[in-house]
Design a protein around this motif. Sequence first.
Motif, PDB file in Angstrom:
ATOM      1  N   GLN A 111     -40.658  39.645   8.083  1.00 19.61           N
ATOM      2  CA  GLN A 111     -41.769  38.799   8.481  1.00 19.61           C
ATOM      3  C   GLN A 111     -41.959  38.941   9.995  1.00 19.61           C
ATOM      4  OE1 GLN A 111     -41.361  34.756   6.944  1.00 19.61           O
ATOM      5  NE2 GLN A 111     -40.018  35.497   5.312  1.00 19.61           N
ATOM      6  N   GLY A 112     -42.901  39.784  10.381  1.00 22.20           N
ATOM      7  CA  GLY A 112     -43.119  40.047  11.793  1.00 22.20           C
ATOM      8  C   GLY A 112     -43.729  38.868  12.523  1.00 22.20           C
ATOM      9  N   LYS A 113     -43.280  38.662  13.758  1.00 27.44           N
ATOM     10  CA  LYS A 113     -43.792  37.571  14.581  1.00 27.44           C
ATOM     11  C   LYS A 113     -44.479  38.068  15.847  1.00 27.44           C
ATOM     12  CE  LYS A 113     -41.223  33.947  15.073  1.00 27.44           C
ATOM     13  NZ  LYS A 113     -40.098  33.060  15.409  1.00 27.44           N
ATOM     14  N   SER A 114     -44.057  39.241  16.344  1.00 29.01           N
ATOM     15  CA  SER A 114     -44.635  39.744  17.581  1.00 29.01           C
ATOM     16  C   SER A 114     -44.424  41.248  17.656  1.00 29.01           C
ATOM     17  CB  SER A 114     -43.996  39.049  18.791  1.00 29.01           C
ATOM     18  OG  SER A 114     -44.525  39.552  19.998  1.00 29.01           O
ATOM     19  N   VAL A 115     -45.352  41.939  18.344  1.00 29.42           N
ATOM     20  CA  VAL A 115     -45.242  43.371  18.541  1.00 29.42           C
ATOM     21  C   VAL A 115     -45.758  43.696  19.935  1.00 29.42           C
ATOM     22  CG1 VAL A 115     -47.513  43.881  17.563  1.00 29.42           C
ATOM     23  CG2 VAL A 115     -45.767  45.667  17.603  1.00 29.42           C
ATOM     24  N   SER A 116     -45.129  44.657  20.582  1.00 33.16           N
ATOM     25  CA  SER A 116     -45.531  45.024  21.934  1.00 33.16           C
ATOM     26  C   SER A 116     -45.242  46.496  22.164  1.00 33.16           C
ATOM     27  CB  SER A 116     -44.779  44.163  22.954  1.00 33.16           C
ATOM     28  OG  SER A 116     -45.198  44.471  24.272  1.00 33.16           O
ATOM     29  N   PHE A 117     -46.160  47.159  22.950  1.00 31.90           N
ATOM     30  CA  PHE A 117     -46.025  48.577  23.255  1.00 31.90           C
ATOM     31  C   PHE A 117     -45.966  48.763  24.759  1.00 31.90           C
ATOM     32  CE2 PHE A 117     -47.595  48.732  18.975  1.00 31.90           C
ATOM     33  CZ  PHE A 117     -47.010  49.855  18.429  1.00 31.90           C
ATOM     34  N   PRO A 151     -47.544  54.663  25.219  1.00 33.93           N
ATOM     35  CA  PRO A 151     -48.047  53.940  24.046  1.00 33.93           C
ATOM     36  C   PRO A 151     -47.307  54.278  22.759  1.00 33.93           C
ATOM     37  CG  PRO A 151     -49.845  54.872  25.333  1.00 33.93           C
ATOM     38  CD  PRO A 151     -48.586  55.462  25.871  1.00 33.93           C
ATOM     39  N   LEU A 152     -46.519  55.317  22.751  1.00 35.33           N
ATOM     40  CA  LEU A 152     -45.761  55.647  21.545  1.00 35.33           C
ATOM     41  C   LEU A 152     -44.534  54.766  21.383  1.00 35.33           C
ATOM     42  CD1 LEU A 152     -45.920  59.564  21.652  1.00 35.33           C
ATOM     43  CD2 LEU A 152     -47.376  57.994  20.375  1.00 35.33           C
ATOM     44  N   LEU A 153     -44.076  54.150  22.465  1.00 33.23           N
ATOM     45  CA  LEU A 153     -42.874  53.309  22.425  1.00 33.23           C
ATOM     46  C   LEU A 153     -43.274  51.857  22.262  1.00 33.23           C
ATOM     47  CD1 LEU A 153     -39.823  52.868  22.759  1.00 33.23           C
ATOM     48  CD2 LEU A 153     -40.229  52.735  25.239  1.00 33.23           C
ATOM     49  N   GLY A 154     -42.696  51.208  21.240  1.00 27.37           N
ATOM     50  CA  GLY A 154     -43.011  49.807  21.001  1.00 27.37           C
ATOM     51  C   GLY A 154     -41.909  49.107  20.236  1.00 27.37           C
ATOM     52  N   TYR A 155     -41.973  47.765  20.218  1.00 26.95           N
ATOM     53  CA  TYR A 155     -40.981  46.946  19.516  1.00 26.95           C
ATOM     54  C   TYR A 155     -41.716  45.864  18.749  1.00 26.95           C
ATOM     55  CZ  TYR A 155     -37.285  49.090  22.306  1.00 26.95           C
ATOM     56  OH  TYR A 155     -36.411  49.992  22.877  1.00 26.95           O
ATOM     57  N   THR A 156     -41.139  45.453  17.651  1.00 23.01           N
ATOM     58  CA  THR A 156     -41.620  44.309  16.896  1.00 23.01           C
ATOM     59  C   THR A 156     -40.433  43.421  16.542  1.00 23.01           C
ATOM     60  OG1 THR A 156     -42.803  43.576  14.913  1.00 23.01           O
ATOM     61  CG2 THR A 156     -41.487  45.562  14.686  1.00 23.01           C
ATOM     62  N   VAL A 157     -40.664  42.124  16.571  1.00 16.18           N
ATOM     63  CA  VAL A 157     -39.606  41.159  16.257  1.00 16.18           C
ATOM     64  C   VAL A 157     -40.075  40.261  15.128  1.00 16.18           C
ATOM     65  CG1 VAL A 157     -38.649  41.169  18.575  1.00 16.18           C
ATOM     66  CG2 VAL A 157     -40.454  39.542  18.008  1.00 16.18           C
ATOM     67  N   LYS A 179     -38.229  38.123  11.320  1.00 17.13           N
ATOM     68  CA  LYS A 179     -37.053  37.685  10.577  1.00 17.13           C
ATOM     69  C   LYS A 179     -37.149  38.169   9.152  1.00 17.13           C
ATOM     70  CE  LYS A 179     -39.143  33.193   9.465  1.00 17.13           C
ATOM     71  NZ  LYS A 179     -38.967  31.722   9.544  1.00 17.13           N
ATOM     72  N   ASP A 180     -36.006  38.145   8.465  1.00 15.87           N
ATOM     73  CA  ASP A 180     -35.980  38.547   7.062  1.00 15.87           C
ATOM     74  C   ASP A 180     -36.077  37.310   6.184  1.00 15.87           C
ATOM     75  OD1 ASP A 180     -33.510  37.354   7.202  1.00 15.87           O
ATOM     76  OD2 ASP A 180     -32.380  39.245   7.166  1.00 15.87           O
ATOM     77  N   ALA A 181     -35.883  37.515   4.891  1.00 20.22           N
ATOM     78  CA  ALA A 181     -36.019  36.402   3.944  1.00 20.22           C
ATOM     79  C   ALA A 181     -34.983  35.325   4.166  1.00 20.22           C
ATOM     80  CB  ALA A 181     -35.939  36.946   2.520  1.00 20.22           C
ATOM     81  N   SER A 182     -33.849  35.647   4.816  1.00 20.40           N
ATOM     82  CA  SER A 182     -32.778  34.674   5.082  1.00 20.40           C
ATOM     83  C   SER A 182     -32.906  34.068   6.465  1.00 20.40           C
ATOM     84  CB  SER A 182     -31.410  35.349   4.917  1.00 20.40           C
ATOM     85  OG  SER A 182     -31.262  35.890   3.617  1.00 20.40           O
ATOM     86  N   ASN A 183     -34.077  34.254   7.115  1.00 20.61           N
ATOM     87  CA  ASN A 183     -34.330  33.737   8.465  1.00 20.61           C
ATOM     88  C   ASN A 183     -33.419  34.346   9.522  1.00 20.61           C
ATOM     89  OD1 ASN A 183     -36.482  32.010   7.743  1.00 20.61           O
ATOM     90  ND2 ASN A 183     -35.034  30.419   7.086  1.00 20.61           N
ATOM     91  N   ASN A 184     -32.950  35.545   9.263  1.00 13.82           N
ATOM     92  CA  ASN A 184     -32.185  36.265  10.273  1.00 13.82           C
ATOM     93  C   ASN A 184     -33.147  37.056  11.158  1.00 13.82           C
ATOM     94  OD1 ASN A 184     -29.620  35.449   9.251  1.00 13.82           O
ATOM     95  ND2 ASN A 184     -29.835  36.989   7.609  1.00 13.82           N
ATOM     96  N   GLY A 185     -32.963  36.911  12.459  1.00 17.26           N
ATOM     97  CA  GLY A 185     -33.842  37.632  13.371  1.00 17.26           C
ATOM     98  C   GLY A 185     -33.666  39.130  13.287  1.00 17.26           C
ATOM     99  N   GLN A 186     -34.779  39.853  13.419  1.00 17.37           N
ATOM    100  CA  GLN A 186     -34.756  41.309  13.337  1.00 17.37           C
ATOM    101  C   GLN A 186     -35.629  41.900  14.447  1.00 17.37           C
ATOM    102  OE1 GLN A 186     -35.978  41.670   9.105  1.00 17.37           O
ATOM    103  NE2 GLN A 186     -34.042  42.767   8.820  1.00 17.37           N
ATOM    104  N   LEU A 187     -35.200  43.059  14.915  1.00 20.38           N
ATOM    105  CA  LEU A 187     -35.924  43.794  15.944  1.00 20.38           C
ATOM    106  C   LEU A 187     -36.027  45.250  15.516  1.00 20.38           C
ATOM    107  CD1 LEU A 187     -37.165  44.041  18.826  1.00 20.38           C
ATOM    108  CD2 LEU A 187     -34.851  44.490  19.648  1.00 20.38           C
ATOM    109  N   PHE A 188     -37.260  45.805  15.555  1.00 18.13           N
ATOM    110  CA  PHE A 188     -37.479  47.190  15.151  1.00 18.13           C
ATOM    111  C   PHE A 188     -38.168  47.937  16.297  1.00 18.13           C
ATOM    112  CE2 PHE A 188     -37.093  44.930  11.194  1.00 18.13           C
ATOM    113  CZ  PHE A 188     -36.370  45.793  10.377  1.00 18.13           C
ATOM    114  N   LYS A 189     -37.885  49.212  16.363  1.00 12.87           N
ATOM    115  CA  LYS A 189     -38.388  50.064  17.432  1.00 12.87           C
ATOM    116  C   LYS A 189     -39.171  51.234  16.848  1.00 12.87           C
ATOM    117  CE  LYS A 189     -36.681  53.152  21.110  1.00 12.87           C
ATOM    118  NZ  LYS A 189     -35.465  53.659  21.796  1.00 12.87           N
ATOM    119  N   THR A 190     -40.252  51.639  17.541  1.00 12.49           N
ATOM    120  CA  THR A 190     -41.023  52.827  17.156  1.00 12.49           C
ATOM    121  C   THR A 190     -41.165  53.749  18.352  1.00 12.49           C
ATOM    122  OG1 THR A 190     -43.133  53.652  16.278  1.00 12.49           O
ATOM    123  CG2 THR A 190     -43.225  51.713  17.672  1.00 12.49           C
TER     124      THR A 190
END
Length: 396
Positions: A236-242, A247-253, A255-266
């Motif tokens: 469940q994404g809450k925010s994304v920034s590049f 512009p190819l580098l970005g992050y999104t934050v 949480k998952d179904a258990s409300n654990n925070g997650q961070l992904f990178k592109t």
Amino acid sequence: MYFPSSNANNILAATFTLTSASWATTNQVLNISNISSLSNLKLKIVGAGYNTGANPFVFLDNFKLERKSCPTSTITLYPPQEDGDDCVKQQKQFAKNNAFQLYKKQIDEADKDFREKFTKKCKASMEELKGSYTNQEHHYTLYYYDQAGNLIKTVPPEGVEVVNLSATLPNSNTTYEQAIEDDRVNNTHLVNTEHRMATKYEYNSLNQLINQYMPDHVNTESWNLNSKTGLPSSYQGKSVSFDPANPLLGYTVGKDASNNGQLFKTTDGGQSWSAVTQIGYGNINAIAETGSFFFAVTDAGKLLIYDTNNPGWVDNTNALPNNVTGSLNDIAFFPTQLQHGFIVGDNGAIYYTNNSGASFSLYNSNAPNVKLNKILPSNNFMMFLGNNGTIMHSTF
């Protein structure tokens, strides 16, 4: 005077008068003096061996006159000769043809030279023609084309705003008519129209229509679902920034179904994402960037920073005041002035930076004691959204 024979012993001059004549038979020359008239010279010969019939006269083709009392004058006549030789005829014909071609070339060159000088002279003249008339038209449809000949915009009669040429430009004494003339002469574009209700068309490089915008239609946008991004279905994404610089580098934050925070990178502009698992600071609620730096805030009241020139997330909570309590829920910077930014959290907490996130201070906003969840940034103000219908506005 030459004769065909030296046996002549009598000469009769039919059309001229001789007062004295004598023969010099040795050279077959008749010496004549005191000639009073001479025309159509002919003579009559009488003597042995000559015809004394009905026509004893002989016309002379070649003759020579000599006067004893005057300097010798010689006149020689030759009969015209016929061109009996084919080679001579051919050479003469070649000469005529060559002369004709040279003459024609000379005429053509003179004509060309005249035309060039005439055209140059005419083009050098500056002609200006002006006219005036009473406009009887009341409805216009405007059509705009690009250099490839594609129709790119139309304006219906309802949307046409006719320019009053006698009116003056805003804050100027120049009339619209003079301004338009100046634009044409100086290749400028200072006069702009204010037409409305335009229909616009967009084309690709193959001149194929790809977009159309109409004034009485609602613009719609379509989104393509990318099911191969690498993000889990429970995310469940809450925010994304590049990164503005990359512009190819970005992050999104989120949480998952258990409300654990997650961070992904592109690293490919969002086509694919990979999890960043080495942070370990609890739920990440929001992320923002300022140049080469990314900032993230967590529900544990942590401020994290990522330097793209020195990859790796580090705890930068010491940039916040010592009395931070509760969760930090969002972070944002002004789009046009990245040195200014805000963080919001629980209990109405608002923190402000004017040095691109190097340090933050408590912002005296008299905010109510509610949880602030979201920041909506603009060029020169911020909107803060919170629980219980709280909406606040702030400038810097």
